[in-house]
Scaffold this motif. Structure first.
Motif, PDB file in Angstrom:
ATOM      1  N   GLU A  61     -10.928  -7.856  11.859  1.00 33.42           N
ATOM      2  CA  GLU A  61      -9.916  -9.121  12.456  1.00 33.42           C
ATOM      3  C   GLU A  61      -9.701 -10.053  11.376  1.00 33.42           C
ATOM      4  N   ARG A  64      -4.568  -9.118   8.154  1.00 39.27           N
ATOM      5  CA  ARG A  64      -3.502  -9.058   9.216  1.00 39.27           C
ATOM      6  C   ARG A  64      -2.294  -7.816   8.536  1.00 39.27           C
ATOM      7  N   GLU A  65      -1.011  -7.837   9.028  1.00 41.70           N
ATOM      8  CA  GLU A  65      -1.014  -5.986   9.390  1.00 41.70           C
ATOM      9  C   GLU A  65       0.226  -6.577   9.615  1.00 41.70           C
ATOM     10  N   SER A  66       0.992  -7.365   9.227  1.00 42.25           N
ATOM     11  CA  SER A  66       2.570  -7.846   9.415  1.00 42.25           C
ATOM     12  C   SER A  66       3.448  -8.092   8.449  1.00 42.25           C
ATOM     13  N   ASP A  72       2.449 -18.030   9.784  1.00 45.63           N
ATOM     14  CA  ASP A  72       1.421 -18.006   9.744  1.00 45.63           C
ATOM     15  C   ASP A  72       1.111 -18.151   8.549  1.00 45.63           C
ATOM     16  N   ASN A 117      -2.006 -11.287   3.043  1.00 48.77           N
ATOM     17  CA  ASN A 117      -2.436 -12.646   2.150  1.00 48.77           C
ATOM     18  C   ASN A 117      -0.825 -13.136   1.748  1.00 48.77           C
TER      19      ASN A 117
END
Length: 127
Positions: A61, A64-66, A72, A117
């Protein structure tokens, strides 16, 4: 009271260490430094007197994917030249989001590494 001196390092999770090393070493030109023989897979880079530590973490987890979202988690590097940084990113075919007139009080450039990242490059306006 804790007496702070500076940030020593930032650690980022990456899915594939070999690909991450190619991005940071070859495309961005980060200087790799010696890493102790930990059981985990990783690599360390010098950024001035601070360090960036990449740790292979193939699933989980923490990744990140966005796309770029400057609110962030991310790390920022102060650079000497906005124009030269843009040119280096373009030469390496690295997509970026430029904010030359940022409300932050300095120019900002954001990129994503291969694991999404966020990396921010900052410099004085007009540099």
């Amino acid at each position: 009271m804790i007496e702070f001196e500076s940030i020593h390092h930032v650690s980022l999770a990456v899915r594939d260490l070999a690909q991450a090393k190619a991005f940071y070493s070859e495309k961005l030109g980060f200087q790799e430094i010696e890493r102790p023989p930990f059981a985990s897979k990783g690599t360390w880079y010098a950024i001035g007197s601070q360090q960036l530590h990449l740790l292979e973490f193939p699933v989980g987890e923490t990744l990140r994917e966005s796309e770029i979202d400057s609110t962030d988690g991310h790390f920022a590097i102060w650079v000497k030249s906005y124009a030269n940084t843009i040119q280096a990113l373009e030469d390496a075919s690295i997509p970026y989001e430029a904010r030359p007139n940022s409300l932050a009080g300095f120019a900002q450039i954001y990129i994503l590494d291969l694991d999404k990242n966020i990396i921010e490059f900052d410099c004085a306006y007009g540099s």
